[in-house]
Design a protein around this motif. Sequence first.
Motif, PDB file in Angstrom:
ATOM      1  N   THR A 191       0.846  -1.203   0.000  1.00 18.19           N
ATOM      2  CA  THR A 191       0.000   0.000   0.000  1.00 18.19           C
ATOM      3  C   THR A 191       0.879   1.249   0.000  1.00 18.19           C
ATOM      4  O   THR A 191       0.640   2.212  -0.735  1.00 18.19           O
ATOM      5  CB  THR A 191      -0.929  -0.008   1.235  1.00 18.19           C
ATOM      6  N   ARG A 192       1.945   1.204   0.828  1.00 15.48           N
ATOM      7  CA  ARG A 192       2.852   2.374   0.871  1.00 15.48           C
ATOM      8  C   ARG A 192       3.520   2.588  -0.485  1.00 15.48           C
ATOM      9  O   ARG A 192       3.711   3.718  -0.931  1.00 15.48           O
ATOM     10  CB  ARG A 192       3.904   2.166   1.965  1.00 15.48           C
ATOM     11  N   LEU A 193       3.893   1.487  -1.150  1.00 20.28           N
ATOM     12  CA  LEU A 193       4.509   1.603  -2.483  1.00 20.28           C
ATOM     13  C   LEU A 193       3.591   2.412  -3.407  1.00 20.28           C
ATOM     14  O   LEU A 193       4.037   3.338  -4.095  1.00 20.28           O
ATOM     15  CB  LEU A 193       4.764   0.202  -3.061  1.00 20.28           C
ATOM     16  N   HIS A 194       2.314   2.070  -3.391  1.00 17.22           N
ATOM     17  CA  HIS A 194       1.369   2.774  -4.269  1.00 17.22           C
ATOM     18  C   HIS A 194       1.177   4.223  -3.820  1.00 17.22           C
ATOM     19  O   HIS A 194       1.108   5.130  -4.657  1.00 17.22           O
ATOM     20  CB  HIS A 194       0.036   2.014  -4.328  1.00 17.22           C
ATOM     21  N   ARG A 350      11.513  -2.702  -1.854  1.00 17.73           N
ATOM     22  CA  ARG A 350      12.263  -3.957  -1.881  1.00 17.73           C
ATOM     23  C   ARG A 350      12.096  -4.684  -0.544  1.00 17.73           C
ATOM     24  O   ARG A 350      12.427  -4.113   0.505  1.00 17.73           O
ATOM     25  CB  ARG A 350      13.741  -3.637  -2.114  1.00 17.73           C
ATOM     26  N   PHE A 351      11.578  -5.877  -0.597  1.00 18.16           N
ATOM     27  CA  PHE A 351      11.431  -6.625   0.668  1.00 18.16           C
ATOM     28  C   PHE A 351      11.336  -8.121   0.393  1.00 18.16           C
ATOM     29  O   PHE A 351      11.086  -8.549  -0.746  1.00 18.16           O
ATOM     30  CB  PHE A 351      10.184  -6.157   1.442  1.00 18.16           C
ATOM     31  N   ALA A 363       5.415 -20.328   2.920  1.00 16.74           N
ATOM     32  CA  ALA A 363       5.321 -19.433   1.751  1.00 16.74           C
ATOM     33  C   ALA A 363       6.411 -18.379   1.853  1.00 16.74           C
ATOM     34  O   ALA A 363       6.903 -18.060   2.941  1.00 16.74           O
ATOM     35  CB  ALA A 363       3.941 -18.763   1.696  1.00 16.74           C
ATOM     36  N   VAL A 364       6.792 -17.873   0.698  1.00 18.12           N
ATOM     37  CA  VAL A 364       7.762 -16.771   0.647  1.00 18.12           C
ATOM     38  C   VAL A 364       7.312 -15.801  -0.435  1.00 18.12           C
ATOM     39  O   VAL A 364       6.794 -16.219  -1.468  1.00 18.12           O
ATOM     40  CB  VAL A 364       9.187 -17.284   0.352  1.00 18.12           C
ATOM     41  N   ALA A 365       7.518 -14.514  -0.166  1.00 14.40           N
ATOM     42  CA  ALA A 365       7.237 -13.495  -1.198  1.00 14.40           C
ATOM     43  C   ALA A 365       8.351 -12.472  -1.171  1.00 14.40           C
ATOM     44  O   ALA A 365       8.944 -12.209  -0.124  1.00 14.40           O
ATOM     45  CB  ALA A 365       5.900 -12.806  -0.943  1.00 14.40           C
ATOM     46  N   GLY A 366       8.633 -11.906  -2.314  1.00 17.14           N
ATOM     47  CA  GLY A 366       9.639 -10.848  -2.358  1.00 17.14           C
ATOM     48  C   GLY A 366       9.314  -9.863  -3.448  1.00 17.14           C
ATOM     49  O   GLY A 366       8.840 -10.241  -4.522  1.00 17.14           O
ATOM     50  N   LEU A 367       9.531  -8.581  -3.150  1.00 18.26           N
ATOM     51  CA  LEU A 367       9.419  -7.554  -4.195  1.00 18.26           C
ATOM     52  C   LEU A 367      10.835  -7.189  -4.587  1.00 18.26           C
ATOM     53  O   LEU A 367      11.651  -6.819  -3.713  1.00 18.26           O
ATOM     54  CB  LEU A 367       8.671  -6.327  -3.664  1.00 18.26           C
TER      55      LEU A 367
END
Length: 414
Positions: A191-194, A350-351, A363-367
Amino acid sequence: MPKTHHVIVGGSIAGVSAAVAMRQNGFSGTITVIDAEPLLPYERPPLSKMADAQQALRPIFPQEHYAEHGIDLLLSTRVRRLDDDRRRVELEGGDSLPADRVLLATGVSCRRLGVPGEELAGVHTLRTAEDARRISAALARGGPLVVIGGGFIGLEAAAVARTAGVDVTVVEAGELPLLGPLGTPVARLMTRLHEEHGVHVITGQTVRCFTGGTAVEEVVLTSGRRLPAATVIVGVGVTADDRLAREVGATCLNGVVTDQHGRTDHPWLWAAGDVAAHIHPAVGSRGRIEHWDVAMRHGAAVGASMADRPTVNSAVPYFWSDHYGTSLQMFGRAQPQVRVVLRDGATPERFAAFWLRGNRLVAVAGLDEPKTVRAAKAVLDAGVPVSAESLADPSTDLRALSRGPARQTLSSSG
Ligand SMILES: Cc1cc2nc3c(=O)[nH]c(=O)nc-3n(C[C@H](O)[C@H](O)[C@H](O)COP(=O)(O)OP(=O)(O)OC[C@H]3O[C@@H](n4cnc5c(N)ncnc54)[C@H](O)[C@@H]3O)c2cc1C
């Protein structure tokens, strides 16, 4: 003797993957893929990621591929009903085809809000190439754009519009966009990215009505607040296109219920892709998974099974979503009651995030973190115990972690 005939209803990624897999697994009968859309089967993910709808149009396979695999494509053709007694597939317009087995790969349709003014010009949903063409033409004329629903597709469209300089507001009924699929810490970062890119995010509200003459001019929220709008994208979820199965009495529970090979409880009916409610071995509970990669693998596994080579798609679910030139990638499913750990130093740009049940990574997620996501996938596949502290520490060697505690000691001692 007439050849055995497999009919596939729905010529998107699940349907065409199934058709090719049938051939690759030795099925020598006739294969017909039927789709209501007029275009050669195409990729849906680019539709919400690119401003130019023409550039976003990418066929899944070139035309020759179908002929080479002996697959008959019947486009611009909608299946009206299945005739259970005569085992025929009835088409709109009156024709029908005999079918020994039918695969339902009919996917999903966008939900509508059901509020006044939703039929006004300029209020869109985004599922097909034609939807993308209309939205891209509208945004080329400028904003404001109001996106209703903070899901992946709506936010991708918001990012594309912001990048083109359009004024964008996202209206989300819940506490945060993407809360369901990602959980609070990651949803907050996205949300902060947007917001950092200038998107106005309104949460905890939905739409009372749309107003305008022939075209939308305003979105009226439940609070009474009015948002000016030249274009609206309604992205409030989807419903499974399981009508054909329901009408013949096959069990449907928010999707067509199948076993692990795609077989329904109806003798000649199978289902694959977004429409299928199945128990994915890596998830463990029944449900539909709306990811491109999963629909492709699931379609291929069901196609092989229909060619009498029983196959299960057990690959950990994967999806990606692109925002402002960076990609969010995720393996596994974020589940409730699972702990989310952010790697230290996370920023909206980036995270990396990890979902832990007890001491197992689920699970894993990354930007903008493709290497970390791949390395964590190895940990996930290995099923080795891990601690939240080691995952949060950016200096942890995830590849070594995936080899298990004994190997880690060996590799850290040289
Ligand atoms: C804009 C957009 C962006 C996306 N981005 C991503 C992404 O970045 N990453 C990701 O993992 N996933 C993404 N997805 C999700 C992904 O595209 C879906 O999971 C995938 O398309 C599902 O494939 P499917 O073959 O099961 O169904 P669908 O692609 O929904 O296709 C179903 C087909 O069945 C046809 N059909 C339905 N009923 C009938 C009938 N009665 N007769 C004839 N034909 C019929 C329809 O015309 C349609 O072509 C995105 C989806 C959209 C819409």
